[in-house]
Design an enzyme around this catalytic site. Structure first.
Site, PDB file in Angstrom:
ATOM      1  N   SER A 140       0.837  -1.201   0.000  1.00  0.00           N
ATOM      2  CA  SER A 140       0.000   0.000   0.000  1.00  0.00           C
ATOM      3  C   SER A 140       0.866   1.243   0.000  1.00  0.00           C
ATOM      4  O   SER A 140       1.730   1.407   0.860  1.00  0.00           O
ATOM      5  CB  SER A 140      -0.863   0.064   1.262  1.00  0.00           C
ATOM      6  N   HIS A 162     -10.080  -3.339  -7.132  1.00  0.00           N
ATOM      7  CA  HIS A 162      -9.189  -2.180  -7.115  1.00  0.00           C
ATOM      8  C   HIS A 162      -8.195  -2.317  -8.262  1.00  0.00           C
ATOM      9  O   HIS A 162      -7.974  -3.393  -8.772  1.00  0.00           O
ATOM     10  CB  HIS A 162      -8.446  -2.051  -5.787  1.00  0.00           C
ATOM     11  N   HIS A 191      -5.886  -9.134  -0.930  1.00  0.00           N
ATOM     12  CA  HIS A 191      -5.875  -9.292   0.529  1.00  0.00           C
ATOM     13  C   HIS A 191      -6.944 -10.281   0.968  1.00  0.00           C
ATOM     14  O   HIS A 191      -8.025 -10.338   0.392  1.00  0.00           O
ATOM     15  CB  HIS A 191      -6.151  -7.946   1.205  1.00  0.00           C
ATOM     16  N   TYR A 236      -8.586  -9.901   3.637  1.00  0.00           N
ATOM     17  CA  TYR A 236      -9.709  -9.138   4.212  1.00  0.00           C
ATOM     18  C   TYR A 236     -10.732  -8.737   3.164  1.00  0.00           C
ATOM     19  O   TYR A 236     -11.859  -8.348   3.488  1.00  0.00           O
ATOM     20  CB  TYR A 236      -9.235  -7.911   5.007  1.00  0.00           C
ATOM     21  N   GLU A 237     -10.367  -8.853   1.891  1.00  0.00           N
ATOM     22  CA  GLU A 237     -11.340  -8.587   0.822  1.00  0.00           C
ATOM     23  C   GLU A 237     -12.240  -9.804   0.589  1.00  0.00           C
ATOM     24  O   GLU A 237     -13.105  -9.768  -0.281  1.00  0.00           O
ATOM     25  CB  GLU A 237     -10.601  -8.229  -0.466  1.00  0.00           C
ATOM     26  N   ALA A 254       2.836  -1.894   4.258  1.00  0.00           N
ATOM     27  CA  ALA A 254       2.646  -0.839   5.246  1.00  0.00           C
ATOM     28  C   ALA A 254       2.145  -1.506   6.514  1.00  0.00           C
ATOM     29  O   ALA A 254       1.387  -2.470   6.444  1.00  0.00           O
ATOM     30  CB  ALA A 254       1.619   0.167   4.743  1.00  0.00           C
ATOM     31  N   MET A 294      -1.753  -6.444   7.431  1.00  0.00           N
ATOM     32  CA  MET A 294      -2.811  -7.347   6.958  1.00  0.00           C
ATOM     33  C   MET A 294      -2.438  -8.066   5.669  1.00  0.00           C
ATOM     34  O   MET A 294      -3.324  -8.431   4.892  1.00  0.00           O
ATOM     35  CB  MET A 294      -4.106  -6.544   6.741  1.00  0.00           C
ATOM     36  N   SER A 295      -1.160  -8.252   5.444  1.00  0.00           N
ATOM     37  CA  SER A 295      -0.766  -8.856   4.161  1.00  0.00           C
ATOM     38  C   SER A 295       0.488  -9.705   4.322  1.00  0.00           C
ATOM     39  O   SER A 295       0.822 -10.144   5.422  1.00  0.00           O
ATOM     40  CB  SER A 295      -0.508  -7.736   3.140  1.00  0.00           C
ATOM     41  N   ASN A 344       2.393   4.199  10.935  1.00  0.00           N
ATOM     42  CA  ASN A 344       1.712   4.794  12.095  1.00  0.00           C
ATOM     43  C   ASN A 344       2.084   3.988  13.324  1.00  0.00           C
ATOM     44  O   ASN A 344       2.550   2.850  13.199  1.00  0.00           O
ATOM     45  CB  ASN A 344       0.190   4.734  11.881  1.00  0.00           C
ATOM     46  N   HIS A 375      -6.552   5.373   7.194  1.00  0.00           N
ATOM     47  CA  HIS A 375      -5.866   4.959   5.973  1.00  0.00           C
ATOM     48  C   HIS A 375      -5.146   6.157   5.350  1.00  0.00           C
ATOM     49  O   HIS A 375      -4.084   6.009   4.743  1.00  0.00           O
ATOM     50  CB  HIS A 375      -6.841   4.338   4.973  1.00  0.00           C
TER      51      HIS A 375
HETATM   52  N1  HPA Z   1      -2.447  -2.147  11.716  1.00  0.00           N
HETATM   53  C1  HPA Z   1      -2.643  -3.024  10.730  1.00  0.00           C
HETATM   54  N2  HPA Z   1      -2.335  -2.778   9.458  1.00  0.00           N
HETATM   55  C2  HPA Z   1      -1.813  -1.587   9.167  1.00  0.00           C
HETATM   56  C3  HPA Z   1      -1.580  -0.609  10.159  1.00  0.00           C
HETATM   57  C4  HPA Z   1      -1.915  -0.902  11.504  1.00  0.00           C
HETATM   58  O1  HPA Z   1      -1.743  -0.102  12.449  1.00  0.00           O
HETATM   59  N3  HPA Z   1      -1.041   0.471   9.522  1.00  0.00           N
HETATM   60  C5  HPA Z   1      -0.946   0.143   8.217  1.00  0.00           C
HETATM   61  N4  HPA Z   1      -1.408  -1.097   7.982  1.00  0.00           N
END
Ligand code: HPA
Length: 278
Positions: A36, A67, A89, A91-92, A119, A216-217, A240, A252
């Site tokens: 991402s 996407h 993903h 989660y999709e 990310a 998540m990947s 983050n 996001h």
């Molecule tokens: N958690 C999970 N996935 C993420 C995060 C997070 O804080 N930041 C970017 N992808």
């Protein structure tokens, strides 16, 4: 078709079709999966043939994908690469085997090495938004595995996972970071299903379990790559602080803001890794 719809035979068919579109090119020294916000590297690929996912045979239809994504074949630092911008993903709602399918396609194109990126939220207390982390190891907390089901041709049934992120390539990545003057931490990536970000309690749990970053990947692709014998190197962009480690809610938008800020460092690092790969 014999085998899983996202298995070895399907990947060979995809690779053949990609070669037809892209023309006869040298075998890639690496397949690269861009996380991402890290797709900017795709623009640096020279002599590029870009194939939208909807035109990649074997990839699910655009409505399923939901996407934009593209596969790029070309050179980076004068070396042949194949890159994928855009993931499938879990989660999709995608099957774990589909989440891992890009690794199969890159392998079928002949890439011996998989460079994965993502990310993630930073858990280690010294990490800041923008920290780049070499993945030392992972925790599969998605509780699904892309290898379940019939064994695919060429896969190891019970892959050893003692060093999924290749030791030698980790050393190479650290040297690359030093060469280009990019700070690179090293740590454990916890892969969760998502799409929710974690709760405070979950982040405490992850810290206890030894995770340094969470996303998540990546885990499905790496598992598939290891089953096929590809060597893997992984880079996480900490976008983050994980939930509860700052007062700010996670958005996001913040994730993308951070990847935009560090894309230059990330690209320099990956280019130097590719330049120095065996
Ligand atoms: N958690 C999970 N996935 C993420 C995060 C997070 O804080 N930041 C970017 N992808």
């Amino acid at each position: 078709m014999i085998g899983h719809s996202y298995g070895a035979a399907a990947a060979r068919a995809s690779a053949e079709a990609i070669r037809k579109i892209a023309g006869d090119r040298t075998v890639p020294v690496a397949g690269i999966i861009l996380g991402s916000g890290l797709g900017g590297l795709a623009k640096a690929i020279e002599g590029a043939v870009r194939i939208p996912y909807r035109d990649v045979p074997g990839f699910p239809s655009a409505t399923v994908v939901g996407h934009a994504g593209e596969l790029i074949v070309g050179t980076l630092e004068g070396r042949a690469v194949a890159a994928l911008a855009g993931r499938f993903h879990m989660y999709e709602g995608h099957d774990p085997a589909l989440a891992g399918f890009p690794a199969r396609v890159l392998h079928a194109l002949g890439a011996p090495v998989l460079v994965v990126s993502n990310a993630a939220g930073g858990i280690r207390s010294s990490f800041r938004p923008g920290t780049l982390m070499l993945i030392e190891d992972h925790l599969n907390l998605m509780f699904r595995n892309p290898l379940t089901g019939a064994q695919e041709e060429g896969d190891t049934r019970f892959p050893d996972m003692s060093d999924p992120y290749d030791r030698e390539l980790r050393q190479l990545a650290k040297r690359a970071a030093a060469t280009v003057g990019v700070e690179l931490e090293e740590g454990v990536y916890a892969g969760l299903l998502g799409p929710t970000y974690e709760t405070r309690a979950e982040v405490k749990m992850l810290a206890t379990l030894g995770a340094d970053a969470t996303g998540m990947s990546t885990v499905p692709e790496v598992i598939v790559a290891r089953a096929m014998g590809m060597r893997v190197v992984g880079i996480t962009c900490v976008t983050n602080l994980a939930c509860g480690l700052s007062d700010q809610p996670i958005t996001h938008a913040e994730v993308i803001e951070t990847t935009d800020r560090v894309t230059g460092d990330f690209q320099r690092l990956v280019r130097e890794i590719v330049r120095t790969l065996p």
